[in-house]
Design a protein around this motif. Structure first.
Motif, PDB file in Angstrom:
ATOM      1  N   PRO A 135       0.816  -1.222   0.000  1.00 61.32           N
ATOM      2  CA  PRO A 135       0.000   0.000   0.000  1.00 61.32           C
ATOM      3  C   PRO A 135       0.845   1.266   0.000  1.00 61.32           C
ATOM      4  O   PRO A 135       1.985   1.279   0.470  1.00 61.32           O
ATOM      5  N   GLY A 136       0.220   2.347  -0.506  1.00 59.87           N
ATOM      6  CA  GLY A 136       0.933   3.615  -0.614  1.00 59.87           C
ATOM      7  C   GLY A 136       0.926   4.441   0.651  1.00 59.87           C
ATOM      8  O   GLY A 136       1.571   5.484   0.701  1.00 59.87           O
ATOM      9  N   THR A 137       0.212   4.004   1.671  1.00 61.95           N
ATOM     10  CA  THR A 137       0.214   4.719   2.942  1.00 61.95           C
ATOM     11  C   THR A 137      -0.031   3.727   4.077  1.00 61.95           C
ATOM     12  O   THR A 137      -0.316   2.559   3.849  1.00 61.95           O
ATOM     13  N   ARG A 138       0.076   4.202   5.300  1.00 67.59           N
ATOM     14  CA  ARG A 138       0.013   3.335   6.479  1.00 67.59           C
ATOM     15  C   ARG A 138      -1.376   2.725   6.656  1.00 67.59           C
ATOM     16  O   ARG A 138      -2.389   3.297   6.257  1.00 67.59           O
ATOM     17  N   LEU A 150      -7.395   2.828   7.230  1.00 72.34           N
ATOM     18  CA  LEU A 150      -8.538   2.510   8.090  1.00 72.34           C
ATOM     19  C   LEU A 150      -9.347   3.764   8.407  1.00 72.34           C
ATOM     20  O   LEU A 150     -10.583   3.751   8.344  1.00 72.34           O
ATOM     21  N   ALA A 151      -8.675   4.849   8.729  1.00 73.61           N
ATOM     22  CA  ALA A 151      -9.370   6.098   9.043  1.00 73.61           C
ATOM     23  C   ALA A 151     -10.170   6.598   7.843  1.00 73.61           C
ATOM     24  O   ALA A 151     -11.316   7.052   7.990  1.00 73.61           O
ATOM     25  N   LEU A 152      -9.590   6.510   6.654  1.00 81.57           N
ATOM     26  CA  LEU A 152     -10.299   6.948   5.442  1.00 81.57           C
ATOM     27  C   LEU A 152     -11.515   6.064   5.183  1.00 81.57           C
ATOM     28  O   LEU A 152     -12.575   6.557   4.769  1.00 81.57           O
ATOM     29  N   LEU A 153     -11.363   4.778   5.410  1.00 85.72           N
ATOM     30  CA  LEU A 153     -12.476   3.849   5.188  1.00 85.72           C
ATOM     31  C   LEU A 153     -13.633   4.144   6.141  1.00 85.72           C
ATOM     32  O   LEU A 153     -14.805   4.135   5.730  1.00 85.72           O
ATOM     33  N   LYS A 154     -13.318   4.414   7.387  1.00 85.36           N
ATOM     34  CA  LYS A 154     -14.363   4.735   8.354  1.00 85.36           C
ATOM     35  C   LYS A 154     -15.073   6.036   7.978  1.00 85.36           C
ATOM     36  O   LYS A 154     -16.294   6.160   8.126  1.00 85.36           O
ATOM     37  N   LEU A 155     -14.317   7.005   7.494  1.00 82.71           N
ATOM     38  CA  LEU A 155     -14.927   8.249   7.018  1.00 82.71           C
ATOM     39  C   LEU A 155     -15.875   7.982   5.854  1.00 82.71           C
ATOM     40  O   LEU A 155     -16.963   8.552   5.776  1.00 82.71           O
ATOM     41  N   ALA A 156     -15.437   7.110   4.950  1.00 77.13           N
ATOM     42  CA  ALA A 156     -16.197   6.863   3.728  1.00 77.13           C
ATOM     43  C   ALA A 156     -17.558   6.243   3.989  1.00 77.13           C
ATOM     44  O   ALA A 156     -18.517   6.526   3.268  1.00 77.13           O
ATOM     45  N   ILE A 157     -17.666   5.381   5.000  1.00 78.26           N
ATOM     46  CA  ILE A 157     -18.931   4.670   5.220  1.00 78.26           C
ATOM     47  C   ILE A 157     -19.786   5.310   6.312  1.00 78.26           C
ATOM     48  O   ILE A 157     -20.855   4.800   6.631  1.00 78.26           O
ATOM     49  N   ALA A 158     -19.323   6.419   6.877  1.00 73.50           N
ATOM     50  CA  ALA A 158     -20.090   7.087   7.930  1.00 73.50           C
ATOM     51  C   ALA A 158     -21.489   7.422   7.414  1.00 73.50           C
ATOM     52  O   ALA A 158     -21.652   7.983   6.336  1.00 73.50           O
TER      53      ALA A 158
END
Length: 212
Positions: free
Chosen positions: A46-49, A54-62
Motif C-alpha cells: 500500500p501507498g500509505t500506512r 482505516l481512518a479513510l475507510l471509516k470516514l467513507a462509510i459514515a
C-alpha cells in the motif's frame, strides 16, 4: 449471511463503495463488512500506512448502516491471508451461519496461489465478481473450482454455511485506486472519484504526495 469484502482500500473510492452497496442489495444481506488488508501477499504494498487507510475507510462509510469495517487483519502482524481471516470468522460465527467472501475475477484467476486456498471453500462461499477483460483459463484450477461448486441461484448461499461459488455481474464503476494516487501525486484533483470527506482527509494528512 455474513458477507465480507476485502481489499487494500488504498485509498477507498466510489467503486469500492458502490460495489459493496450493490452486493448487499443483490445478495439480500443486512450488512457488508469491509476488511482492509494489512500487508497484501500477492500485490504491491500500500501507498500509505494501515491506520490511515482505516481512518479513510471509516470516514467513507459514515452514515451508511449497510456497510461496516472489520479491522482484524490490521491487528495481525505480517501478511494478511484470507484463509486465516475466514477461520477466525468461522470460529466466531459458529458452524451453521452462512459466510461469504467477495473476490474480483482478476484476482480469482490466481486463487490457486493463495495460501491454504483449498481450505477456503470449506470455510465460506466464494462470490466472484466479473470484471471486463478478466477471464479464467478453462482448464485452470480456479475455473474447475468455480464449475464444481457452482451455485445455481443466490438463495442457495443462504441455505448452507459454506462450499459454493457464485459468479456475479454487477454494474461496476471503473475507478482505479492507482489512478487516484497518481492524480494526487501529480497535483491533479481526484474529486468525485472518492467521497469528499476522504479527499479532505487525504489533503489534511498529506497522504500519497510523496509516493514513489
Amino acid at each position: 449471511m455474513h458477507l465480507i469484502l476485502g481489499g487494500t482500500f488504498d485509498p477507498v473510492h466510489h467503486g469500492h463503495l458502490r460495489m459493496a452497496v450493490e452486493l448487499r442489495e443483490r445478495l439480500g444481506v443486512d450488512r457488508v463488512a469491509l476488511v482492509p488488508c494489512h500487508i497484501p501477499p500477492h500485490r504491491e504494498q500500500p501507498g500509505t500506512r494501515s491506520e490511515d487507510r482505516l481512518a479513510l475507510l471509516k470516514l467513507a462509510i459514515a452514515g451508511e448502516p449497510g456497510l461496516t469495517v472489520d479491522d482484524r487483519e490490521l491487528n495481525r502482524q505480517g501478511p494478511s491471508f484470507t484463509a486465516e481471516t475466514l477461520s477466525q470468522l468461522r470460529d466466531e460465527l459458529g458452524p451453521r451461519e452462512p459466510l461469504a467472501m467477495v473476490v474480483g475475477m482478476d484476482s480469482f484467476a490466481g486463487f490457486h496461489r493463495w495460501r491454504d486456498w483449498r481450505r477456503i471453500p470449506e470455510l465460506a462461499h466464494i462470490i466472484v465478481v466479473n470484471r471486463p477483460g478478466a477471464e479464467l483459463e478453462p482448464q485452470s484450477e480456479p475455473a474447475q473450482l468455480l464449475n464444481q461448486r457452482k451455485a445455481a441461484a443466490i438463495n442457495e448461499l443462504h441455505g448452507r454455511p459454506a462450499g459454493l461459488c457464485l459468479a456475479l455481474d454487477l454494474p461496476l464503476l471503473e475507478i482505479s485506486a492507482t489512478g487516484i494516487r497518481e492524480r494526487i501525486r501529480s497535483g491533479r484533483s481526484p474529486r468525485y472519484l472518492l467521497p469528499d470527506p476522504v479527499w479532505q482527509a487525504i489533503r489534511d494528512r498529506g497522504l500519497y504526495r510523496d509516493e514513489v
